[in-house]
Design a protein around this motif. Structure first.
Motif, PDB file in Angstrom:
ATOM      1  N   ASP A 115      30.056  37.314  49.333  1.00 48.32           N
ATOM      2  CA  ASP A 115      31.438  36.831  49.327  1.00 48.32           C
ATOM      3  C   ASP A 115      31.478  35.330  49.578  1.00 48.32           C
ATOM      4  OD1 ASP A 115      32.105  39.491  49.079  1.00 48.32           O
ATOM      5  OD2 ASP A 115      32.654  39.743  51.184  1.00 48.32           O
ATOM      6  N   GLY A 135      35.054  33.135  44.482  1.00 49.59           N
ATOM      7  CA  GLY A 135      34.267  33.059  43.259  1.00 49.59           C
ATOM      8  C   GLY A 135      33.180  34.095  43.196  1.00 49.59           C
ATOM      9  N   ILE A 136      32.314  33.946  42.212  1.00 49.72           N
ATOM     10  CA  ILE A 136      31.173  34.837  42.020  1.00 49.72           C
ATOM     11  C   ILE A 136      29.916  34.069  42.385  1.00 49.72           C
ATOM     12  CG2 ILE A 136      29.801  36.105  40.326  1.00 49.72           C
ATOM     13  CD1 ILE A 136      32.398  36.588  38.762  1.00 49.72           C
ATOM     14  N   VAL A 214      36.338  31.054  40.601  1.00 48.50           N
ATOM     15  CA  VAL A 214      37.336  31.968  40.030  1.00 48.50           C
ATOM     16  C   VAL A 214      38.737  31.670  40.555  1.00 48.50           C
ATOM     17  CG1 VAL A 214      38.019  34.379  39.706  1.00 48.50           C
ATOM     18  CG2 VAL A 214      35.587  33.763  39.732  1.00 48.50           C
ATOM     19  N   ASN A 215      38.973  31.924  41.816  1.00 49.44           N
ATOM     20  CA  ASN A 215      40.350  31.852  42.346  1.00 49.44           C
ATOM     21  C   ASN A 215      40.573  30.668  43.291  1.00 49.44           C
ATOM     22  OD1 ASN A 215      41.302  34.090  40.899  1.00 49.44           O
ATOM     23  ND2 ASN A 215      40.497  35.510  42.427  1.00 49.44           N
ATOM     24  N   ILE A 242      37.847  39.606  40.815  1.00 49.74           N
ATOM     25  CA  ILE A 242      36.451  39.172  40.859  1.00 49.74           C
ATOM     26  C   ILE A 242      35.490  40.314  40.542  1.00 49.74           C
ATOM     27  CG2 ILE A 242      34.640  38.365  42.431  1.00 49.74           C
ATOM     28  CD1 ILE A 242      36.707  36.475  43.651  1.00 49.74           C
TER      29      ILE A 242
END
Length: 329
Positions: A115, A135-136, A214-215, A242
């Motif tokens: 995470d 994110g990833i 990502v976010n 995600i």
């Protein structure tokens, strides 16, 4: 080897639209019906919503929004990738954990995911800021039968996978900046770090590290990179799930890797060039001995950057300092 819990989740995912009886689960898993019930209670503690009906059985109606190895596996239809998942809420670097797992004989296709990373890194040990839940941050462990000098091609393959997933899932066109950066609107959204343990003619393992913003909102990005970096949320104006993106990435990677092992690098090269940033446009090149401006022609059959020398001859560069925006110098 899959755990009983993993096999239970697989069975429930395969029967997502209908109930599956406790007896059927008991027979398939070779455990008692009471053990099935205990596993269901454990899943509920993890945030799964389970509907249980007398004489019908069980079905999962919703799974937790938080990421875990189970939520990643839920509905993930792959042959070999992510059969083993190491998930951490917080770690220094997924690459470091993946090296440890590889040395402990973790199998081909193992993924390590977090995470949050506190010591995330990119190429040349550059810092990669890995915000919690934004994110990833993952590493893929591979044990391919290939020569060590072919390992760098997997960086280019992974880049095409990321670009494909962004186009198919998010409906946004990405570009790949040689060799390993993914750009949206000329800003970096993802990076790839490939590391290898090998002997002279044999690869022991390869790690493909992937970081994808990502976010993140603009405020989540470090001030010194806000003009150079971006995220899916910044570019599209919305949050993205995600776990779903991870699943799409893993499925696409498995398919592309298998195709590469069967058909070679030529299809990867063609796809990479379809996403290639600044192909056919001028770039500024600086090597140890020289500096000049030339046209970026694409990549070679080995994955090197193709450009022109001062005299106009096509040359291959395996490493160089590139100014992708010579018009701004």
């Amino acid at each position: 080897m899959e755990s009983t819990r993993d096999r239970l989740i697989t069975l429930l995912a395969e029967n997502e639209d209908r109930f599956i009886s406790g007896q059927a689960l008991s027979d398939s898993l070779h455990i008692s019906r009471n053990a099935v019930w205990k596993h269901m209670k454990d899943l509920e503690k993890d945030g799964y919503q389970i509907e249980a009906r007398p004489r019908k059985g069980y079905r999962i109606t919703a799974y937790p929004e938080t990421m875990s190895s189970n939520t990643i596996k839920w509905g993930l239809d792959t042959k070999w990738i992510a059969k083993t998942i190491i998930h951490k809420e917080k770690t220094g670097s997924t690459q470091t954990l993946a090296h440890q797992a590889a040395l402990e004989n973790a199998p081909h296709g193992t993924i390590v995911i977090a995470d949050e990373q506190t010591e995330g890194r990119g190429r040349m040990n550059r810092t990669w800021h890995s915000n919690k839940g934004k994110g990833i941050w993952l590493s893929i462990l591979l044990r391919p039968e290939m020569l060590p000098n072919d390992a760098s091609k997997l960086t280019l393959l992974a880049a095409t996978v990321l670009a494909d997933v962004l186009e198919s899932t998010v409906q946004t066109r990405a570009h790949i900046k040689w060799p390993n950066d993914i750009l949206l609107n000329q800003k970096k959204i993802a990076g790839i770090l490939t590391e290898m343990q090998a002997e002279q003619d044999r690869i022991q393992y390869i790690l493909i590290g992937i970081g994808l913003n990502v976010n993140h909102s603009k405020e989540d990005l470090q001030e010194d990179i806000q003009s150079k970096a971006t995220s899916l949320k910044i570019e599209t104006g919305q949050d993205w799930p995600i776990t779903h993106l991870i699943q799409e990435l893993l499925k696409s990677f498995e398919k592309s890797f298998d195709a590469y092992m069967k058909s070679g690098f030529a299809p990867v090269k063609e796809k990479w060039e379809s996403y290639g940033f600044k192909i056919g446009q001028p770039i500024q090149i600086k090597t140890f001995k020289d500096e000049w401006e030339s046209t970026f022609l694409g990549i070679s059959e080995e994955g090197a950057l193709l450009t022109e020398s001062r005299t106009g001859e096509a040359i291959k560069l395996y490493s160089a300092e590139i100014n992708w925006f010579p018009e701004n110098k």
